[in-house]
Design a protein around this motif. Structure first.
Motif, PDB file in Angstrom:
ATOM      1  N   ARG A  21    -118.579  84.861 -37.873  1.00 22.98           N
ATOM      2  CA  ARG A  21    -120.033  84.352 -39.637  1.00 22.98           C
ATOM      3  C   ARG A  21    -119.381  84.679 -41.029  1.00 22.98           C
ATOM      4  O   ARG A  21    -119.764  83.631 -41.826  1.00 22.98           O
ATOM      5  CB  ARG A  21    -121.138  84.975 -38.863  1.00 22.98           C
ATOM      6  N   ALA A  22    -118.354  85.478 -40.663  1.00 21.39           N
ATOM      7  CA  ALA A  22    -118.675  86.163 -42.338  1.00 21.39           C
ATOM      8  C   ALA A  22    -116.951  84.822 -42.847  1.00 21.39           C
ATOM      9  O   ALA A  22    -116.673  84.395 -43.747  1.00 21.39           O
ATOM     10  CB  ALA A  22    -118.368  86.958 -42.875  1.00 21.39           C
ATOM     11  N   LEU A  23    -116.846  84.531 -41.903  1.00 23.88           N
ATOM     12  CA  LEU A  23    -115.131  84.180 -41.879  1.00 23.88           C
ATOM     13  C   LEU A  23    -115.715  82.518 -42.809  1.00 23.88           C
ATOM     14  O   LEU A  23    -114.811  82.144 -42.965  1.00 23.88           O
ATOM     15  CB  LEU A  23    -114.608  84.482 -40.574  1.00 23.88           C
ATOM     16  N   ALA A  24    -116.376  81.719 -41.771  1.00 29.75           N
ATOM     17  CA  ALA A  24    -116.591  80.862 -41.565  1.00 29.75           C
ATOM     18  C   ALA A  24    -118.298  80.600 -42.492  1.00 29.75           C
ATOM     19  O   ALA A  24    -117.225  79.404 -43.886  1.00 29.75           O
ATOM     20  CB  ALA A  24    -118.190  80.110 -40.507  1.00 29.75           C
ATOM     21  N   ALA A  25    -118.227  81.539 -43.649  1.00 36.74           N
ATOM     22  CA  ALA A  25    -119.043  81.358 -44.655  1.00 36.74           C
ATOM     23  C   ALA A  25    -118.109  81.478 -45.914  1.00 36.74           C
ATOM     24  O   ALA A  25    -118.995  81.210 -46.906  1.00 36.74           O
ATOM     25  CB  ALA A  25    -120.290  83.119 -44.945  1.00 36.74           C
ATOM     26  N   ALA A  26    -117.013  82.109 -46.181  1.00 35.88           N
ATOM     27  CA  ALA A  26    -116.136  81.955 -46.632  1.00 35.88           C
ATOM     28  C   ALA A  26    -115.270  81.019 -46.941  1.00 35.88           C
ATOM     29  O   ALA A  26    -113.963  80.204 -47.315  1.00 35.88           O
ATOM     30  CB  ALA A  26    -114.665  83.024 -46.515  1.00 35.88           C
ATOM     31  N   GLY A  27    -115.503  79.743 -45.563  1.00 33.80           N
ATOM     32  CA  GLY A  27    -114.903  78.376 -45.764  1.00 33.80           C
ATOM     33  C   GLY A  27    -113.461  78.355 -44.280  1.00 33.80           C
ATOM     34  O   GLY A  27    -112.639  77.613 -44.879  1.00 33.80           O
ATOM     35  N   HIS A  28    -113.778  79.153 -43.597  1.00 39.83           N
ATOM     36  CA  HIS A  28    -112.383  79.956 -42.980  1.00 39.83           C
ATOM     37  C   HIS A  28    -112.139  79.582 -41.382  1.00 39.83           C
ATOM     38  O   HIS A  28    -113.933  79.584 -41.260  1.00 39.83           O
ATOM     39  CB  HIS A  28    -112.100  81.120 -43.469  1.00 39.83           C
ATOM     40  N   ASN A  83    -111.192  93.881 -40.703  1.00 41.76           N
ATOM     41  CA  ASN A  83    -110.500  93.617 -42.448  1.00 41.76           C
ATOM     42  C   ASN A  83    -109.664  92.435 -41.473  1.00 41.76           C
ATOM     43  O   ASN A  83    -109.425  91.627 -40.606  1.00 41.76           O
ATOM     44  CB  ASN A  83    -109.416  94.504 -43.167  1.00 41.76           C
ATOM     45  N   LEU A  84    -110.045  91.339 -42.126  1.00 44.37           N
ATOM     46  CA  LEU A  84    -109.472  90.085 -41.284  1.00 44.37           C
ATOM     47  C   LEU A  84    -108.681  89.617 -42.417  1.00 44.37           C
ATOM     48  O   LEU A  84    -109.375  89.180 -43.770  1.00 44.37           O
ATOM     49  CB  LEU A  84    -110.950  88.848 -41.634  1.00 44.37           C
ATOM     50  N   LEU A  85    -107.456  89.554 -42.243  1.00 41.60           N
ATOM     51  CA  LEU A  85    -106.575  89.092 -43.425  1.00 41.60           C
ATOM     52  C   LEU A  85    -106.290  87.134 -42.326  1.00 41.60           C
ATOM     53  O   LEU A  85    -106.036  87.316 -41.989  1.00 41.60           O
ATOM     54  CB  LEU A  85    -105.509  89.451 -43.195  1.00 41.60           C
TER      55      LEU A  85
END
Lengths: 358, 358, 358, 358
Positions: A21-28, A83-85
């Motif tokens: 969800r954080a990934l999506a929120a960051a546009g990824h 940590n999502l790279l």
């Protein structure tokens, strides 16, 4: 060459993949993920099922080329997180350099190859390939993160059934031998030692003794072992002048587990550039000499608690206080990943765009 | 009022009483010893025989009025050692104040009294008496170190055989209840809370729940529990304007386990006075809320490793880096010895004589 | 040749020497003690201070020639206790044989000798000497109990400072190597293998691998290692036709950790002679192959709990149920003390006098 | 009413679902599965991720109504495995009775309900419903297996955020409270105590003290707690005269952890019917009085190793020797699942068809 961003997301447990969800929120999307690098809350040793659980949950969500590196052990104040790279090509105007990254895998290793030259060679080749792909010189590499296999009782038995003696029959010790082989592969790939020195150090370690000459080590290597894989997962990060992005990294070396000066130096460099710390990747270990600055420690004679757990807790406590938060990547067992008793440290930080460059 | 010196001497093991040689080298005999305060390398929990072993070796060497305080647990980088607190009347010209100390014991406590008001009262009375004997105001007290009993399976059974229910039947939890009672006794003696607040906090803790109101705590208390005694051993240290000596102390409070600002403040005060750190006495614990600065920790859900071991390792790593050495007195379980998740800290330091005063 | 009695006395803790009262009640003094053989409640591993504590309390009470053997680890149902082996010359009419015993010590071993041939030789010589002194043939020996040293971080460092490499730098592993050397010394002394086979097995073990050929072992050896001594303490027990006493012993071998048939056989022999079990001495270990009767066990991949602790708990549970009480001597780590995964077992029992002989 | 078969299949790790192949080989599909009941190799305590990992792998393969019960902890010789309970309607001629089974779930429990009456009631209702569905009288029930939730730090915090105090803030202790509530629900459902007795026992336990009156317990209950679920998974097994199948069960009670007589009785009954043991389900615990048959045990004062781990290892060692194999279901923590220090035991066995009946 891929400019990367790093999202540090807390987890509610090893099985928690809510970071998407954080990934999506960051546009990824997960297609942008180079690597998922997590600290999970198991014991960080042989029977750490928190790593396997995290991998079991994450891997179905990821493209085949994305690697996972789950490092067990959040002793003391350390906080479980991922940590999502992510590839983040930008444009990011106003930056004269940027953090770049690439990930890959070795072939699967046979039990008899773990902790030995075939593993060293396999890691060396992948690291060299990824570094070249990123257009980095060896000096520009700030971190090589490796997840490598270990030997379970079953793999030891399989090895012997195949007519070969494993590097060790002690399953906990196999983690150290695997980390050592990976770290020496990195050291050779980054020109920190010669192939001969690495081979010699590896052989020394297998014979017991001191784990090989203390002087052969990489200042960028961070290897951790696990039962959840049979190949090696590898992530290379570096700061490239050919890239433009808000993230950068610096790396250094703790000479021992209380090397405040080394850490202060790194944090000051970040501040001097107007940066804000995003994440710290550090290795920690019990000094094999049994002392820290001449005073006896008890990490190697504590039969209730393995030394890697002690070391993560102690170095994690120090780093958390300096960083002001506890969701750090501190990994235990630093064979050839810094001088004996010390460890490699990489700080990833974010800088604002420079007016003159934007 | 006794001006004291503190000799910090490494030990080769819990059974090592070789520090008596350092004592002699400093011109003292065991008759000068107020207290032997050691960190021993057991687990710091119920079955920590390292404390009993140290006590068994030291006590035959000591005058009856000398107290021992052995705190188990040297996780991470912490180094086993003893601190010899010796009467050192001087003269020490050139000092307008000095560290003073006194030691005493409560009566033996029955199993049913452990962790309850009789223990609180007994500790309060001895602390008040020692403080008065030293001519210190409550504010001048820098540290009250207490070694207090715990409940073993045998003591639980003895309690029930005597018709009383113990404060808890969980032997590890009994350490927390005993520390709490001791700390609240100190808090009352030093005017940090009212007797009613202390009683209420103790009762709350016994009922389970949060261990009593967070706001009731002493900033000078350091209590540790052990199976090796049935009374409480108590040492009071303070900086007296009526004394003259090279040692002084400052105390403060860590608000959480990574409270760098609090520690930096204390160390800067030492430096501002031209002082050199001799020893740090600190309490550490897992934040009962399960988080540090909002990030989840795993110390309270780790069934392999008790939270006091985690906490000592983490805070010990931080303090060692700041102090530059690892033979520190870090004790786990800080119930009412600082805010929840934090702990009391006392720094003993040495200053050179001032020209104008000498 | 000394006829012996065995008093099994519960202890309230490692520091408890109250068994001297049972000794007096039985009409003996400490001068009659050949050996004090205890199970203490530490972890049975490197940092087991319960053994050191017991030794520290007992040794001042004992004549210089009396040996102590404290084996740590009372996992599961096992109950801490001491076994007092006392000379009890009688007369004991009505017995055509009797349990005899003798105790001795090797010289102190240098760190580099631990787990190597000098230790093997030293043990072999003392065992041979004690056996001869008792007038026993090798076959009549029922038990050789050895307490032998281990390597701490300090002893490893001392070894290297003296220019030698220790048998291993892993302190827990050093216990296994020391037990192996002692067991092989016993096997040679009792004619259970040749000196060459023993030397070869020892060298194999040092090289890692399987700890030496499985077929080289003693069915009477029971060795346990500890940090509390640098020599080896040795007790030899056997059933002699030249003696007359109410105690006898039988010995056997568990082929694996659940070898009920072997145990049933021994207990039936005791019953067949009208005997009552006094004590059982057993060795236990995790099968190095990682399986018990083909089913995987997890003792060798459990990084939270060493395999010797697992093994004592499991075998102790079984033996306690068969014996009907829990104060048994079960010791972990059975290198060359039985087949891999199994262990030696000795049952000491008491028989009534026979009418025809009295 | 469903006649069931039980397939006992070894696992290579918690993530291993290869038992589906054995299922297929036996002519079944996952649609036939009532329950997957496994022993996984974690610590069996709060942070046992082996259970969560097994559940994460198995649950996607199962129909929604199939329940999973993964019990952590294979200490000592115990071998990780799964038991597949499959509907096997037959026909099975030649049997005048047969093992029947049914599985269900309670609603999800709020954190404040765990270990308290709402959990007791929810379990009681489901057990009563399943028993009725099977057409069994309460006496014909041989085993009620429950997997129930525990409290993590996060659930404790959520509970308090919702304005309620949890049954305990000690996460390990919450397992005991949850098992107690489940067991008392079973005891009421099977008529082994009155609702009032159960309520009283539960309240006693929450107040600390002895965990409630010793006399209130079920001889068929086997409850284990885990963080991997928030409802309770329940499996009821019984031997029905209305069914015909080769499997049967007998149940009994160990009065203490070394109750050989009780076990021998059960095994002899199996043999008397010409049966062959298929599986043993047993509960084990440290006697809360701190002794076994009057001799002190150390399971409750061992701060390195929780008492449930000790208990599983010891009882597992005994049962494995009697059963001749190590893949047994031994679960730790037997609150109200047998007398204090003992535990319920159920033996599932296979008998050949009787000529007269076929």
């Amino acid at each position: 060459m891929t400019t990367v961003d790093l999202l540090r997301v807390p987890t509610a447990g090893p099985e928690d993949t809510g970071a998407t969800r954080a990934l999506a929120a960051a546009g990824h999307t997960t297609a942008d993920l180079l690597a998922v690098v997590g600290k999970t809350e198991g014991n960080g040793c042989v029977n750490d099922f928190s790593r396997t659980l995290a991998a079991a949950r994450w891997e179905p969500l990821l493209p085949p080329e994305t690697v996972t590196v789950f490092s067990g052990g959040t002793e003391g104040v350390l906080s479980p997180h991922v940590n999502l790279l992510v590839a983040d090509p930008g444009p990011h105007p106003g930056h004269d350099r940027g953090l770049v990254g690439a990930a890959g895998r070795t072939r699967a290793l046979a039990p008899a190859e773990v902790g030995r030259e075939p593993q060293l060679t396999a890691v060396r080749e992948v690291v060299a390939g990824l570094t070249a792909r990123l257009g980095l010189t060896a000096d520009e590499v700030d971190l090589v993160l490796v997840k490598c296999p270990l030997l379970t009782s079953e793999r030891v038995a399989a090895c012997r059934a195949a007519g070969a003696e494993p590097v060790t029959e002690d399953t906990y010790e196999s983690m150290a031998r695997s980390r050592a082989a990976a770290a020496l592969g990195i050291a050779v790939a980054l020109g920190e030692c010669t192939p001969d020195e690495a081979r010699h150090a590896l052989a020394e370690g297998e014979r017991g003794g001191r784990g090989g000459p203390a002087e052969v080590w990489s200042s960028r290597a961070s290897a951790s072992a696990g039962a959840e894989l049979t190949d090696c997962h590898i992530l290379v990060l570096g700061t490239s002048r050919a890239a433009s992005g808000p993230l950068r990294a610096v790396h250094g070396t703790m000479r021992d587990a209380i090397d405040l000066a080394a850490l202060t130096g790194l944090f000051e460099q970040v501040r001097a550039e107007g940066g804000e710390v995003v994440q710290v990747f550090a290795k920690a270990e019990a000094d094999p000499a049994g002392t820290v600055r001449g005073a006896r420690h008890t990490m190697l004679t504590d039969s209730d608690l393995h030394s890697t757990r002690h070391a993560r807790a102690a170095v994690g406590g120090l780093l958390s206080a300096l960083a002001g938060h506890t969701a750090l990547y501190v990994s235990g067992g630093a064979e050839h990943q810094g001088p004996p008793g010390g460890g490699s440290v990489t700080v990833v930080y974010r800088v604002p765009p420079a007016a003159g460059l934007a």
